[in-house]
Design a protein around this motif. Sequence first.
Motif, PDB file in Angstrom:
ATOM      1  N   UNK A 113      36.779  24.361  56.733  1.00  0.00           N
ATOM      2  CA  UNK A 113      37.779  25.426  56.663  1.00  0.00           C
ATOM      3  C   UNK A 113      38.607  25.319  55.382  1.00  0.00           C
ATOM      4  N   UNK A 114      38.970  24.086  55.000  1.00  0.00           N
ATOM      5  CA  UNK A 114      39.772  23.901  53.784  1.00  0.00           C
ATOM      6  C   UNK A 114      39.028  24.321  52.522  1.00  0.00           C
ATOM      7  N   UNK A 115      37.709  24.237  52.532  1.00  0.00           N
ATOM      8  CA  UNK A 115      36.926  24.549  51.335  1.00  0.00           C
ATOM      9  C   UNK A 115      36.301  25.937  51.381  1.00  0.00           C
ATOM     10  N   UNK A 116      36.810  26.804  52.244  1.00  0.00           N
ATOM     11  CA  UNK A 116      36.283  28.169  52.313  1.00  0.00           C
ATOM     12  C   UNK A 116      36.436  28.875  50.970  1.00  0.00           C
ATOM     13  N   UNK A 117      35.356  29.483  50.529  1.00  0.00           N
ATOM     14  CA  UNK A 117      35.394  30.248  49.269  1.00  0.00           C
ATOM     15  C   UNK A 117      35.446  31.754  49.531  1.00  0.00           C
ATOM     16  N   UNK A 118      35.172  32.142  50.768  1.00  0.00           N
ATOM     17  CA  UNK A 118      35.198  33.554  51.144  1.00  0.00           C
ATOM     18  C   UNK A 118      36.224  33.765  52.255  1.00  0.00           C
ATOM     19  N   UNK A 119      36.742  34.982  52.350  1.00  0.00           N
ATOM     20  CA  UNK A 119      37.661  35.323  53.433  1.00  0.00           C
ATOM     21  C   UNK A 119      36.885  35.420  54.744  1.00  0.00           C
ATOM     22  N   UNK A 120      37.443  34.823  55.780  1.00  0.00           N
ATOM     23  CA  UNK A 120      36.830  34.844  57.108  1.00  0.00           C
ATOM     24  C   UNK A 120      37.844  35.395  58.100  1.00  0.00           C
ATOM     25  N   UNK A 121      37.412  36.325  58.920  1.00  0.00           N
ATOM     26  CA  UNK A 121      38.283  36.947  59.917  1.00  0.00           C
ATOM     27  C   UNK A 121      37.668  36.751  61.299  1.00  0.00           C
ATOM     28  N   UNK A 122      38.460  36.233  62.237  1.00  0.00           N
ATOM     29  CA  UNK A 122      38.012  36.072  63.618  1.00  0.00           C
ATOM     30  C   UNK A 122      38.718  37.110  64.478  1.00  0.00           C
ATOM     31  N   UNK A 123      37.948  37.907  65.208  1.00  0.00           N
ATOM     32  CA  UNK A 123      38.510  38.926  66.107  1.00  0.00           C
ATOM     33  C   UNK A 123      38.157  38.503  67.531  1.00  0.00           C
ATOM     34  N   UNK A 124      39.176  38.131  68.308  1.00  0.00           N
ATOM     35  CA  UNK A 124      38.962  37.606  69.662  1.00  0.00           C
ATOM     36  C   UNK A 124      39.301  38.676  70.692  1.00  0.00           C
ATOM     37  N   UNK A 125      38.374  38.920  71.621  1.00  0.00           N
ATOM     38  CA  UNK A 125      38.562  39.940  72.654  1.00  0.00           C
ATOM     39  C   UNK A 125      38.848  39.254  73.983  1.00  0.00           C
ATOM     40  N   UNK A 126      40.125  39.216  74.325  1.00  0.00           N
ATOM     41  CA  UNK A 126      40.585  38.555  75.549  1.00  0.00           C
ATOM     42  C   UNK A 126      41.611  39.449  76.236  1.00  0.00           C
ATOM     43  N   UNK A 127      41.590  39.468  77.564  1.00  0.00           N
ATOM     44  CA  UNK A 127      42.670  40.126  78.298  1.00  0.00           C
ATOM     45  C   UNK A 127      43.965  39.346  78.091  1.00  0.00           C
ATOM     46  N   UNK A 128      45.078  40.043  78.195  1.00  0.00           N
ATOM     47  CA  UNK A 128      46.377  39.388  77.978  1.00  0.00           C
ATOM     48  C   UNK A 128      46.627  38.283  78.985  1.00  0.00           C
ATOM     49  N   UNK A 129      46.092  38.442  80.192  1.00  0.00           N
ATOM     50  CA  UNK A 129      46.302  37.438  81.245  1.00  0.00           C
ATOM     51  C   UNK A 129      45.110  36.504  81.409  1.00  0.00           C
ATOM     52  N   UNK A 130      44.199  36.511  80.448  1.00  0.00           N
ATOM     53  CA  UNK A 130      43.018  35.648  80.522  1.00  0.00           C
ATOM     54  C   UNK A 130      43.437  34.173  80.485  1.00  0.00           C
ATOM     55  N   UNK A 131      42.940  33.400  81.435  1.00  0.00           N
ATOM     56  CA  UNK A 131      43.340  31.999  81.568  1.00  0.00           C
ATOM     57  C   UNK A 131      42.963  31.173  80.332  1.00  0.00           C
ATOM     58  N   UNK A 132      41.839  31.484  79.715  1.00  0.00           N
ATOM     59  CA  UNK A 132      41.339  30.675  78.590  1.00  0.00           C
ATOM     60  C   UNK A 132      41.791  31.196  77.228  1.00  0.00           C
ATOM     61  N   UNK A 133      42.583  32.252  77.224  1.00  0.00           N
ATOM     62  CA  UNK A 133      43.016  32.840  75.959  1.00  0.00           C
ATOM     63  C   UNK A 133      43.824  31.844  75.117  1.00  0.00           C
ATOM     64  N   UNK A 134      44.699  31.071  75.767  1.00  0.00           N
ATOM     65  CA  UNK A 134      45.568  30.154  75.030  1.00  0.00           C
ATOM     66  C   UNK A 134      44.757  29.088  74.305  1.00  0.00           C
ATOM     67  N   UNK A 135      43.670  28.613  74.943  1.00  0.00           N
ATOM     68  CA  UNK A 135      42.836  27.599  74.299  1.00  0.00           C
ATOM     69  C   UNK A 135      42.218  28.132  73.014  1.00  0.00           C
ATOM     70  N   UNK A 136      41.724  29.379  73.051  1.00  0.00           N
ATOM     71  CA  UNK A 136      41.143  29.976  71.843  1.00  0.00           C
ATOM     72  C   UNK A 136      42.219  30.242  70.797  1.00  0.00           C
ATOM     73  N   UNK A 137      43.391  30.673  71.237  1.00  0.00           N
ATOM     74  CA  UNK A 137      44.466  30.944  70.280  1.00  0.00           C
ATOM     75  C   UNK A 137      44.918  29.658  69.583  1.00  0.00           C
ATOM     76  N   UNK A 138      44.997  28.557  70.332  1.00  0.00           N
ATOM     77  CA  UNK A 138      45.358  27.275  69.720  1.00  0.00           C
ATOM     78  C   UNK A 138      44.332  26.877  68.661  1.00  0.00           C
ATOM     79  N   UNK A 139      43.055  27.064  68.975  1.00  0.00           N
ATOM     80  CA  UNK A 139      41.979  26.696  68.052  1.00  0.00           C
ATOM     81  C   UNK A 139      42.030  27.547  66.787  1.00  0.00           C
ATOM     82  N   UNK A 140      42.156  28.849  66.946  1.00  0.00           N
ATOM     83  CA  UNK A 140      42.201  29.743  65.786  1.00  0.00           C
ATOM     84  C   UNK A 140      43.464  29.513  64.956  1.00  0.00           C
ATOM     85  N   UNK A 141      44.562  29.206  65.635  1.00  0.00           N
ATOM     86  CA  UNK A 141      45.808  28.938  64.924  1.00  0.00           C
ATOM     87  C   UNK A 141      45.684  27.711  64.031  1.00  0.00           C
TER      88      UNK A 141
END
Length: 517
Positions: A113-141
């Motif tokens: 990730x530190x050596x990325x030479x191109x722009x990368x965009x992650x689009x995550x499709x989760x319901x607002x109340x999805x139980x696993x959403x926080x785990x993915x948000x922590x990872x992407x953050x």
Amino acid sequence: MKRFLPIIGIIGLLTVAAGGITYAISGAMESYIIALLWIGLLILLFYFYVSFPELRTLLTLRSAKYGANTAVMIIIFITMIGVVSFFTTRYKVRWDLTKTGRYTLSIQSKKIVKTLKKDVMAVAFYRSDERTRQAMEDLLSEFSQLSSKFSYQFIDPDKQPGAAAKYGVTAYRTTLVRSGANQQEVGFESEDKLINAIVKVTRDEIKSVYFLKGHGENDIADFQNLGYKAIKESIEKENYQVKELLLPGAVEVPDDCALLIVSGPKKDPLPDELERLTSYINRGGSLLFMLDPGTTPKLAEFLQGYGFRLGNDIIIDKLSQVYGANYLVPVVTQYEKQHPITEEFNVMTFFPLARSVEVDRDPSKGFFPLALTSEASWGETDRKALEEGKAEYDERVEKKGPLSIAAVAISDVSKKVEGGDDASGKKVYAKFVVVGNSSFVNTTHVNLAGNKDFFLNMVNWLTEEAELISVRKKDSNLTPLILTASQGRFIFWIPVVVVPSIILVIGVAVLTRRRIK
């Protein structure tokens, strides 16, 4: 008039409070809210001016001084909490106390990730109340904090069905990793899957890794104990294509071959096959040889022409027994710190039934011994004594450890490539890694300590994918605690029955004694 002053002060406070509460609810500073706040402040100003003598007298009282000190301390405390809250939201620091480092990104993920030479965009499709959403948000953050070229957003398919349709997403818990025209779909909250997707969308090409076959090499389709299917899948996870090459049926090594692996052949290649290998080397090819003891003397002689000396021995390491291994399984903890393959590598590796591989260390020419056995090892040359279990170190004919078990070399083949001589200014190099053992990455041993990481680091260096060289994240599977029947009964009776019953008896005894008195 003095009787009404307290009422006026209360009215002023209520007016200011009403303005503040209304603003907090509406979220906009409307004209009537400004009017309420202004009128309330004017009333309070009038109250303080008229009541100033009484307030001054009140403030000189000892109770007022103590109250003021208390108020100041409260204000300081609240200010400190505010400052701490500000810095904790602005600058995040986390400690992962889990044994497996479950919530810590691997060195490889950070490097990629530190050596990325191109722009990368992650689009995550989760319901607002999805139980696993926080785990993915922590990872992407965490990814986004490592590089400004990585960004992400969340879309709730229920609230934004148009956006989901735009991206063609029909399932929850789906994350699209995009870079330019490339796109990869990730199904779950997995660091490995995200990193693999990032590598795929940022690479301009998928390189091919070939395994030589036809001489008794390890079978990449075999998932049994001696098979190579597991390591083949690990190479594919690094975003390579894995193929097999049968040299007698080929005119040359294919042009798309980024790396040719020769893994544990039982017989030497034919002379015309060695010529094809030489031709590939002279084109600037990359090769990884893993040759077991007592096999392929012609290949050993072939590699000697490129600076390698393969010992006609079997390494015995008595220190291996300290780590619970057999003395025929050398344990390596010493690595070359000036070469990219092993400069950050500090994990033990195990090589069951290995031979020594030596080069004359010369950093200016790219010659390095990569992995060294312990000082308690030696290269045993007496096979008969070894079979009888009577092997002992003989200083007259055998080499004492540390012994090199893997080595790397670079060969300048510029003059052998058309248009690649010194006059054209183009330099072409062939790259070699030779390991004195092939079974360290078969199905039985591939997951021992750092075996797989060491192998993949060699592959990545040979294919010129330096950003992938690292120690990878280990599987964070749960480790169950297995109890015997007696241990289970002990766990139940002591905390559930014995301790509570003792406390109950003591309580009843104390209560009875007090009543008697």
